[in-house]
Write an enzyme that holds these catalytic residues in place. Structure first.
Site, PDB file in Angstrom:
ATOM      1  N   HIS A 128       3.176  -0.737  -2.531  1.00 53.16           N
ATOM      2  CA  HIS A 128       3.144  -0.157  -1.342  1.00 53.16           C
ATOM      3  C   HIS A 128       2.810   0.873  -0.708  1.00 53.16           C
ATOM      4  O   HIS A 128       3.124   1.801  -1.764  1.00 53.16           O
ATOM      5  CB  HIS A 128       4.094  -0.271  -0.310  1.00 53.16           C
ATOM      6  N   ASP A 157       5.301   3.011  -4.315  1.00 54.77           N
ATOM      7  CA  ASP A 157       6.271   1.659  -5.884  1.00 54.77           C
ATOM      8  C   ASP A 157       4.252   1.185  -6.045  1.00 54.77           C
ATOM      9  O   ASP A 157       3.407   1.402  -5.411  1.00 54.77           O
ATOM     10  CB  ASP A 157       7.056   0.394  -4.784  1.00 54.77           C
ATOM     11  N   SER A 178       5.064  -8.257   3.527  1.00 59.54           N
ATOM     12  CA  SER A 178       5.788  -7.318   3.316  1.00 59.54           C
ATOM     13  C   SER A 178       4.294  -5.842   4.155  1.00 59.54           C
ATOM     14  O   SER A 178       5.250  -4.448   3.939  1.00 59.54           O
ATOM     15  CB  SER A 178       5.694  -6.666   1.772  1.00 59.54           C
TER      16      SER A 178
END
Length: 422
Positions: free
Chosen positions: A392, A389, A100
Protein backbone atom coordinates in the site's frame (compact mmCIF):
# COMPACT_ATOMS: atom_id res chain seq x y z
CA UNK A 1 2.83 15.36 4.75
CA UNK A 2 0.03 16.15 2.28
CA UNK A 3 -2.16 19.20 2.84
CA UNK A 4 -4.54 18.98 5.77
CA UNK A 5 -7.94 20.04 4.41
CA UNK A 6 -10.47 21.75 6.62
CA UNK A 7 -13.63 19.91 7.55
CA UNK A 8 -16.43 20.78 5.15
CA UNK A 9 -19.40 22.83 6.41
CA UNK A 10 -18.08 22.71 9.95
CA UNK A 11 -18.92 19.02 10.28
CA UNK A 12 -16.67 17.30 12.81
CA UNK A 13 -15.13 13.96 11.96
CA UNK A 14 -16.35 11.25 14.33
CA UNK A 15 -13.45 8.84 14.69
CA UNK A 16 -14.69 6.96 17.77
CA UNK A 17 -14.65 3.19 17.55
CA UNK A 18 -18.12 1.67 17.39
CA UNK A 19 -18.88 -1.88 18.44
CA UNK A 20 -20.26 -4.16 15.71
CA UNK A 21 -23.86 -5.05 16.43
CA UNK A 22 -25.06 -8.63 16.37
CA UNK A 23 -27.40 -7.70 13.53
CA UNK A 24 -24.51 -6.60 11.28
CA UNK A 25 -22.47 -9.62 12.28
CA UNK A 26 -25.21 -11.88 11.00
CA UNK A 27 -24.44 -10.74 7.46
CA UNK A 28 -20.90 -12.08 7.54
CA UNK A 29 -20.33 -15.60 6.25
CA UNK A 30 -17.92 -17.81 8.15
CA UNK A 31 -15.11 -19.40 6.18
CA UNK A 32 -12.47 -22.08 6.53
CA UNK A 33 -9.51 -20.57 8.43
CA UNK A 34 -6.98 -23.39 8.28
CA UNK A 35 -4.82 -21.61 5.68
CA UNK A 36 -5.10 -18.36 7.59
CA UNK A 37 -3.93 -19.95 10.84
CA UNK A 38 -0.99 -21.61 9.10
CA UNK A 39 0.02 -18.25 7.64
CA UNK A 40 -0.35 -16.69 11.08
CA UNK A 41 2.04 -19.25 12.61
CA UNK A 42 4.60 -18.57 9.87
CA UNK A 43 4.37 -14.81 10.52
CA UNK A 44 4.88 -15.31 14.27
CA UNK A 45 7.99 -17.44 13.65
CA UNK A 46 9.35 -14.78 11.31
CA UNK A 47 8.70 -12.07 13.87
CA UNK A 48 10.55 -13.97 16.58
CA UNK A 49 13.52 -14.28 14.25
CA UNK A 50 13.41 -10.60 13.34
CA UNK A 51 13.08 -9.48 16.95
CA UNK A 52 16.18 -11.40 17.94
CA UNK A 53 18.40 -10.73 14.94
CA UNK A 54 17.27 -7.62 13.05
CA UNK A 55 18.86 -4.38 14.28
CA UNK A 56 16.23 -2.36 12.43
CA UNK A 57 13.55 -3.68 14.78
CA UNK A 58 15.42 -2.20 17.72
CA UNK A 59 15.32 1.30 16.29
CA UNK A 60 12.66 3.76 17.44
CA UNK A 61 10.76 5.92 15.04
CA UNK A 62 10.45 9.63 15.15
CA UNK A 63 7.14 11.42 15.04
CA UNK A 64 7.12 13.07 11.64
CA UNK A 65 3.64 14.54 11.83
CA UNK A 66 4.86 18.11 12.30
CA UNK A 67 2.21 19.61 10.03
CA UNK A 68 4.68 21.32 7.69
CA UNK A 69 3.34 22.09 4.24
CA UNK A 70 5.28 23.31 1.25
CA UNK A 71 4.32 26.40 -0.72
CA UNK A 72 3.23 24.17 -3.59
CA UNK A 73 0.96 22.25 -1.25
CA UNK A 74 -0.59 25.52 -0.04
CA UNK A 75 -1.16 26.60 -3.63
CA UNK A 76 -2.76 23.29 -4.55
CA UNK A 77 -4.90 23.50 -1.41
CA UNK A 78 -6.23 26.91 -2.47
CA UNK A 79 -6.91 25.77 -6.04
CA UNK A 80 -8.82 22.70 -4.89
CA UNK A 81 -10.79 24.70 -2.35
CA UNK A 82 -11.75 27.20 -5.05
CA UNK A 83 -12.86 24.47 -7.44
CA UNK A 84 -14.64 22.15 -4.97
CA UNK A 85 -18.36 21.67 -5.31
CA UNK A 86 -19.85 21.30 -1.85
CA UNK A 87 -22.40 18.53 -2.36
CA UNK A 88 -23.34 17.65 1.23
CA UNK A 89 -26.23 20.15 1.22
CA UNK A 90 -27.61 18.71 -2.04
CA UNK A 91 -28.28 15.33 -0.46
CA UNK A 92 -25.72 13.48 -2.58
CA UNK A 93 -23.58 10.84 -0.90
CA UNK A 94 -20.39 8.90 -1.55
CA UNK A 95 -20.68 5.10 -1.57
CA UNK A 96 -17.39 3.19 -1.70
CA UNK A 97 -16.79 -0.46 -2.60
CA UNK A 98 -13.57 -2.41 -2.87
CA UNK A 99 -10.55 -3.82 -1.09
CA UNK A 100 -7.76 -2.58 1.19
CA UNK A 101 -7.14 0.40 -1.11
CA UNK A 102 -10.39 1.89 0.25
CA UNK A 103 -11.06 -0.02 3.50
CA UNK A 104 -11.63 2.56 6.25
CA UNK A 105 -12.10 0.11 9.11
CA UNK A 106 -14.52 -2.67 8.19
CA UNK A 107 -11.92 -5.38 8.80
CA UNK A 108 -11.53 -4.15 12.38
CA UNK A 109 -14.74 -6.04 13.08
CA UNK A 110 -13.78 -9.29 11.36
CA UNK A 111 -11.64 -12.32 12.20
CA UNK A 112 -8.84 -11.83 9.70
CA UNK A 113 -5.11 -11.39 9.30
CA UNK A 114 -5.79 -8.38 7.05
CA UNK A 115 -6.04 -5.69 9.70
CA UNK A 116 -4.52 -2.23 10.04
CA UNK A 117 -5.93 -1.16 13.40
CA UNK A 118 -2.64 -1.20 15.27
CA UNK A 119 0.44 1.07 15.24
CA UNK A 120 2.29 2.17 13.24
CA UNK A 121 -0.69 2.29 10.85
CA UNK A 122 -2.39 5.66 11.18
CA UNK A 123 0.54 7.36 12.88
CA UNK A 124 0.00 10.47 10.66
CA UNK A 125 -3.81 10.27 10.78
CA UNK A 126 -5.97 12.57 12.91
CA UNK A 127 -4.98 12.03 16.56
CA UNK A 128 -2.31 9.60 15.29
CA UNK A 129 -4.84 6.76 15.56
CA UNK A 130 -4.85 3.45 13.71
CA UNK A 131 -8.37 3.26 12.26
CA UNK A 132 -8.03 0.26 9.97
CA UNK A 133 -6.77 2.22 6.96
CA UNK A 134 -3.82 0.54 5.24
CA UNK A 135 -1.56 3.58 5.28
CA UNK A 136 0.31 5.86 7.63
CA UNK A 137 -2.52 8.37 7.30
CA UNK A 138 -5.42 9.08 5.00
CA UNK A 139 -6.33 7.02 1.96
CA UNK A 140 -7.42 8.42 -1.38
CA UNK A 141 -11.18 8.20 -0.71
CA UNK A 142 -10.72 10.32 2.45
CA UNK A 143 -9.37 13.14 0.31
CA UNK A 144 -12.05 12.63 -2.34
CA UNK A 145 -14.75 12.89 0.33
CA UNK A 146 -13.18 16.17 1.44
CA UNK A 147 -13.16 17.46 -2.14
CA UNK A 148 -16.85 16.55 -2.36
CA UNK A 149 -17.55 18.61 0.74
CA UNK A 150 -18.30 15.55 2.87
CA UNK A 151 -16.94 14.30 6.20
CA UNK A 152 -14.98 11.07 6.36
CA UNK A 153 -17.20 8.26 5.07
CA UNK A 154 -17.75 5.69 7.86
CA UNK A 155 -17.26 1.94 7.42
CA UNK A 156 -20.56 0.10 7.06
CA UNK A 157 -19.79 -2.24 9.96
CA UNK A 158 -19.17 0.69 12.29
CA UNK A 159 -22.38 2.67 11.97
CA UNK A 160 -25.09 2.95 14.62
CA UNK A 161 -28.11 4.50 12.95
CA UNK A 162 -29.62 5.60 9.65
CA UNK A 163 -28.37 9.18 10.00
CA UNK A 164 -24.78 7.87 9.87
CA UNK A 165 -25.32 6.67 6.31
CA UNK A 166 -26.87 9.75 4.71
CA UNK A 167 -23.48 11.07 3.49
CA UNK A 168 -22.63 7.63 2.12
CA UNK A 169 -20.95 4.50 3.43
CA UNK A 170 -17.70 2.65 2.88
CA UNK A 171 -18.13 -1.08 2.20
CA UNK A 172 -14.48 -1.71 1.31
CA UNK A 173 -12.79 -4.69 2.95
CA UNK A 174 -9.15 -5.74 2.83
CA UNK A 175 -8.77 -9.08 1.07
CA UNK A 176 -11.92 -8.69 -1.02
CA UNK A 177 -11.96 -9.36 -4.73
CA UNK A 178 -14.45 -9.65 -7.53
CA UNK A 179 -14.45 -13.42 -7.03
CA UNK A 180 -16.06 -14.73 -3.85
CA UNK A 181 -13.13 -17.12 -3.20
CA UNK A 182 -10.50 -14.39 -3.41
CA UNK A 183 -8.73 -13.59 -0.14
CA UNK A 184 -10.02 -16.60 1.78
CA UNK A 185 -6.43 -17.40 2.80
CA UNK A 186 -6.48 -14.29 5.01
CA UNK A 187 -9.66 -15.08 6.91
CA UNK A 188 -12.92 -13.13 6.99
CA UNK A 189 -13.66 -10.20 4.75
CA UNK A 190 -16.63 -8.65 3.03
CA UNK A 191 -16.64 -10.18 -0.43
CA UNK A 192 -17.84 -8.00 -3.29
CA UNK A 193 -21.18 -9.84 -3.29
CA UNK A 194 -21.51 -9.25 0.46
CA UNK A 195 -20.72 -5.56 -0.01
CA UNK A 196 -23.51 -5.27 -2.58
CA UNK A 197 -25.84 -7.18 -0.26
CA UNK A 198 -25.07 -4.77 2.57
CA UNK A 199 -25.83 -1.86 0.25
CA UNK A 200 -29.25 -3.38 -0.45
CA UNK A 201 -29.86 -3.33 3.31
CA UNK A 202 -28.63 0.27 3.44
CA UNK A 203 -31.00 1.25 0.65
CA UNK A 204 -33.96 -0.29 2.48
CA UNK A 205 -33.09 1.71 5.61
CA UNK A 206 -32.71 4.95 3.67
CA UNK A 207 -36.07 4.41 1.98
CA UNK A 208 -37.66 3.82 5.39
CA UNK A 209 -36.00 6.97 6.77
CA UNK A 210 -36.53 9.35 3.82
CA UNK A 211 -39.35 7.86 1.80
CA UNK A 212 -39.01 6.12 -1.55
CA UNK A 213 -38.93 9.20 -3.80
CA UNK A 214 -36.35 11.12 -1.73
CA UNK A 215 -34.20 8.02 -1.26
CA UNK A 216 -34.06 7.26 -4.97
CA UNK A 217 -33.28 10.93 -5.71
CA UNK A 218 -30.39 10.77 -3.25
CA UNK A 219 -29.03 7.56 -4.80
CA UNK A 220 -29.25 9.05 -8.32
CA UNK A 221 -27.21 12.07 -7.19
CA UNK A 222 -24.65 10.06 -5.22
CA UNK A 223 -21.29 8.83 -6.50
CA UNK A 224 -20.61 5.09 -6.41
CA UNK A 225 -16.87 4.41 -6.34
CA UNK A 226 -15.32 1.01 -7.07
CA UNK A 227 -11.69 0.08 -6.42
CA UNK A 228 -11.44 -3.69 -6.63
CA UNK A 229 -9.58 -6.38 -8.56
CA UNK A 230 -6.14 -6.18 -6.92
CA UNK A 231 -6.67 -9.24 -4.75
CA UNK A 232 -8.03 -11.34 -7.57
CA UNK A 233 -4.48 -11.25 -8.91
CA UNK A 234 -2.56 -11.16 -5.59
CA UNK A 235 -4.51 -13.82 -3.69
CA UNK A 236 -6.01 -15.88 -6.50
CA UNK A 237 -4.42 -15.81 -9.94
CA UNK A 238 -0.78 -15.38 -8.92
CA UNK A 239 -1.19 -17.95 -6.13
CA UNK A 240 -2.63 -20.37 -8.71
CA UNK A 241 -5.70 -21.13 -6.59
CA UNK A 242 -7.57 -24.19 -7.93
CA UNK A 243 -4.95 -24.51 -10.68
CA UNK A 244 -6.25 -21.39 -12.42
CA UNK A 245 -2.94 -20.80 -14.25
CA UNK A 246 -3.36 -24.10 -16.09
CA UNK A 247 -6.99 -23.35 -16.95
CA UNK A 248 -6.91 -19.70 -18.00
CA UNK A 249 -4.32 -17.31 -19.36
CA UNK A 250 -4.24 -13.77 -17.97
CA UNK A 251 -6.54 -12.35 -20.66
CA UNK A 252 -9.16 -15.06 -20.10
CA UNK A 253 -8.94 -14.51 -16.34
CA UNK A 254 -9.40 -10.75 -16.69
CA UNK A 255 -12.34 -11.26 -19.05
CA UNK A 256 -14.00 -13.57 -16.53
CA UNK A 257 -13.56 -10.98 -13.76
CA UNK A 258 -14.98 -8.19 -15.91
CA UNK A 259 -18.01 -10.20 -17.00
CA UNK A 260 -18.93 -10.76 -13.35
CA UNK A 261 -18.28 -7.12 -12.48
CA UNK A 262 -20.47 -5.98 -15.37
CA UNK A 263 -23.37 -8.21 -14.30
CA UNK A 264 -23.18 -6.91 -10.71
CA UNK A 265 -23.11 -3.29 -11.86
CA UNK A 266 -26.12 -3.74 -14.12
CA UNK A 267 -28.20 -4.60 -11.05
CA UNK A 268 -27.06 -1.39 -9.35
CA UNK A 269 -27.82 0.73 -12.39
CA UNK A 270 -31.20 -0.95 -12.67
CA UNK A 271 -31.81 0.06 -9.06
CA UNK A 272 -31.28 3.75 -9.78
CA UNK A 273 -27.52 4.31 -9.48
CA UNK A 274 -26.50 6.98 -12.01
CA UNK A 275 -22.96 8.14 -11.14
CA UNK A 276 -20.26 5.47 -11.17
CA UNK A 277 -16.46 5.69 -10.97
CA UNK A 278 -14.34 2.63 -11.73
CA UNK A 279 -10.72 2.85 -10.57
CA UNK A 280 -8.23 0.56 -12.27
CA UNK A 281 -5.42 -1.37 -10.63
CA UNK A 282 -2.09 0.34 -9.98
CA UNK A 283 1.33 -1.09 -10.88
CA UNK A 284 1.24 -4.21 -8.72
CA UNK A 285 4.52 -5.38 -10.21
CA UNK A 286 6.27 -2.49 -8.46
CA UNK A 287 5.01 -3.42 -4.97
CA UNK A 288 7.80 -4.33 -2.52
CA UNK A 289 6.15 -7.70 -1.87
CA UNK A 290 6.64 -8.80 -5.46
CA UNK A 291 10.08 -7.20 -5.74
CA UNK A 292 11.12 -9.44 -2.84
CA UNK A 293 9.23 -12.51 -4.04
CA UNK A 294 10.59 -12.32 -7.58
CA UNK A 295 14.09 -11.29 -6.41
CA UNK A 296 14.07 -8.07 -8.40
CA UNK A 297 17.44 -6.62 -9.30
CA UNK A 298 17.97 -2.97 -8.33
CA UNK A 299 14.28 -2.53 -7.52
CA UNK A 300 13.06 -2.96 -11.09
CA UNK A 301 9.32 -3.63 -11.36
CA UNK A 302 8.11 -7.10 -12.34
CA UNK A 303 6.98 -6.52 -15.91
CA UNK A 304 5.03 -9.79 -16.14
CA UNK A 305 2.71 -8.75 -13.32
CA UNK A 306 2.32 -5.22 -14.65
CA UNK A 307 1.37 -6.66 -18.04
CA UNK A 308 -1.46 -8.59 -16.36
CA UNK A 309 -2.64 -5.36 -14.76
CA UNK A 310 -2.54 -3.45 -18.05
CA UNK A 311 -4.66 -6.13 -19.69
CA UNK A 312 -7.22 -5.93 -16.91
CA UNK A 313 -7.31 -2.12 -16.96
CA UNK A 314 -7.79 -2.06 -20.73
CA UNK A 315 -10.67 -4.49 -20.33
CA UNK A 316 -12.18 -2.41 -17.51
CA UNK A 317 -12.11 0.68 -19.70
CA UNK A 318 -13.89 -1.24 -22.46
CA UNK A 319 -16.45 -2.52 -19.94
CA UNK A 320 -17.06 1.06 -18.82
CA UNK A 321 -17.74 2.15 -22.40
CA UNK A 322 -20.07 -0.80 -23.00
CA UNK A 323 -22.09 -0.07 -19.86
CA UNK A 324 -22.32 3.60 -20.85
CA UNK A 325 -23.74 2.64 -24.23
CA UNK A 326 -26.22 0.17 -22.70
CA UNK A 327 -27.34 2.65 -20.02
CA UNK A 328 -27.22 6.15 -21.55
CA UNK A 329 -28.93 7.66 -18.48
CA UNK A 330 -25.99 6.62 -16.32
CA UNK A 331 -22.70 8.53 -16.16
CA UNK A 332 -19.81 6.09 -15.81
CA UNK A 333 -16.13 7.00 -15.72
CA UNK A 334 -12.94 4.94 -15.70
CA UNK A 335 -9.87 6.19 -13.84
CA UNK A 336 -6.56 4.66 -14.94
CA UNK A 337 -4.19 5.31 -12.04
CA UNK A 338 -1.52 2.95 -13.36
CA UNK A 339 0.44 5.48 -15.43
CA UNK A 340 0.57 8.14 -12.73
CA UNK A 341 1.73 5.75 -10.01
CA UNK A 342 4.23 4.07 -12.31
CA UNK A 343 5.67 7.48 -13.20
CA UNK A 344 6.14 8.21 -9.48
CA UNK A 345 7.91 4.88 -8.96
CA UNK A 346 10.23 5.30 -11.94
CA UNK A 347 11.14 8.95 -11.27
CA UNK A 348 12.82 9.07 -7.88
CA UNK A 349 13.01 12.86 -7.70
CA UNK A 350 9.36 13.44 -8.63
CA UNK A 351 7.38 15.08 -5.81
CA UNK A 352 10.31 14.75 -3.42
CA UNK A 353 10.33 10.94 -3.12
CA UNK A 354 13.64 9.23 -2.37
CA UNK A 355 12.55 5.61 -1.84
CA UNK A 356 10.35 4.24 -4.61
CA UNK A 357 10.90 0.51 -4.31
CA UNK A 358 11.33 -0.04 -0.56
CA UNK A 359 8.45 0.00 1.92
CA UNK A 360 8.60 2.48 4.78
CA UNK A 361 7.39 -0.27 7.12
CA UNK A 362 8.39 -3.89 6.65
CA UNK A 363 11.26 -6.33 6.91
CA UNK A 364 13.50 -8.12 4.45
CA UNK A 365 14.76 -6.87 1.11
CA UNK A 366 12.60 -3.96 -0.12
CA UNK A 367 10.57 -4.38 3.10
CA UNK A 368 8.65 -7.04 1.22
CA UNK A 369 9.33 -10.19 3.21
CA UNK A 370 7.23 -9.47 6.31
CA UNK A 371 4.55 -6.78 6.45
CA UNK A 372 4.19 -3.82 8.78
CA UNK A 373 3.54 -5.22 12.27
CA UNK A 374 5.38 -3.07 14.83
CA UNK A 375 6.28 0.65 15.10
CA UNK A 376 9.95 -0.30 15.26
CA UNK A 377 9.71 -1.73 11.74
CA UNK A 378 8.84 1.67 10.21
CA UNK A 379 11.04 4.37 8.71
CA UNK A 380 11.30 7.78 10.35
CA UNK A 381 10.01 9.91 7.44
CA UNK A 382 7.27 8.34 5.32
CA UNK A 383 7.04 11.42 3.07
CA UNK A 384 10.19 10.21 1.28
CA UNK A 385 8.61 6.83 0.46
CA UNK A 386 6.14 5.79 -2.22
CA UNK A 387 5.10 2.62 -0.39
CA UNK A 388 4.02 2.51 3.24
CA UNK A 389 4.00 -1.29 3.53
CA UNK A 390 4.63 -4.16 1.12
CA UNK A 391 1.52 -3.35 -0.95
CA UNK A 392 0.00 0.00 0.00
CA UNK A 393 1.13 3.56 -0.75
CA UNK A 394 1.87 6.29 1.76
CA UNK A 395 -0.55 9.08 2.59
CA UNK A 396 1.41 11.42 0.33
CA UNK A 397 0.87 9.14 -2.68
CA UNK A 398 -2.79 8.70 -1.73
CA UNK A 399 -3.19 12.47 -1.81
CA UNK A 400 -1.58 12.76 -5.26
CA UNK A 401 -3.78 9.92 -6.54
CA UNK A 402 -6.92 11.61 -5.19
CA UNK A 403 -6.02 14.91 -6.86
CA UNK A 404 -5.45 13.19 -10.21
CA UNK A 405 -8.85 11.47 -9.95
CA UNK A 406 -10.63 14.62 -8.79
CA UNK A 407 -9.51 17.17 -11.37
CA UNK A 408 -6.69 15.52 -13.32
CA UNK A 409 -6.60 13.65 -16.61
CA UNK A 410 -6.50 10.01 -15.46
CA UNK A 411 -10.27 9.58 -15.73
CA UNK A 412 -12.39 9.43 -18.88
CA UNK A 413 -14.68 10.65 -20.30
CA UNK A 414 -14.58 13.12 -17.37
CA UNK A 415 -12.94 13.49 -13.97
CA UNK A 416 -14.66 12.96 -10.64
CA UNK A 417 -15.24 16.68 -10.05
CA UNK A 418 -17.10 16.94 -13.36
CA UNK A 419 -19.08 13.79 -12.55
CA UNK A 420 -20.09 15.21 -9.16
CA UNK A 421 -21.73 18.33 -10.59
CA UNK A 422 -23.86 16.58 -13.21
Amino acid sequence: MPCAFKRANGINYNMEAITLSAKNAAHINRRNYSNAMLYFIIVIIALLYLTMFSPRLMEGIKDTSNGRESRNCHKLHRELKANMEITASSGAGFFIFGDSTVDSGNNNFLFTLAKANMPPYGRDFFNHSATGRFSNGRISVDYLASFLGLPLIPPVLGIQGTTDMLNGLNYGSAGAGILFQTGSDLGQHLSFNEQLGLFSNTMAKIVFHMGKASAHDMIAKSIFYFSIGNNDFIHYYLRNVSGVLEKQDSIEFSSMLLRKLSIDLKFLIGGGVRKIAFVGIGPLGCAPHFLYQYNSSSGNCISEINDFVKEYNAGLQTTTMELSMEFPDANIIFCDIFAGLYNIVKNTSLNGFEKTSTACCGAGRYGGWVGCLFPSMACSDSSKYVFWDSFHPTEKVNFLTAVSIWNGTVCSPMNLEELSIL
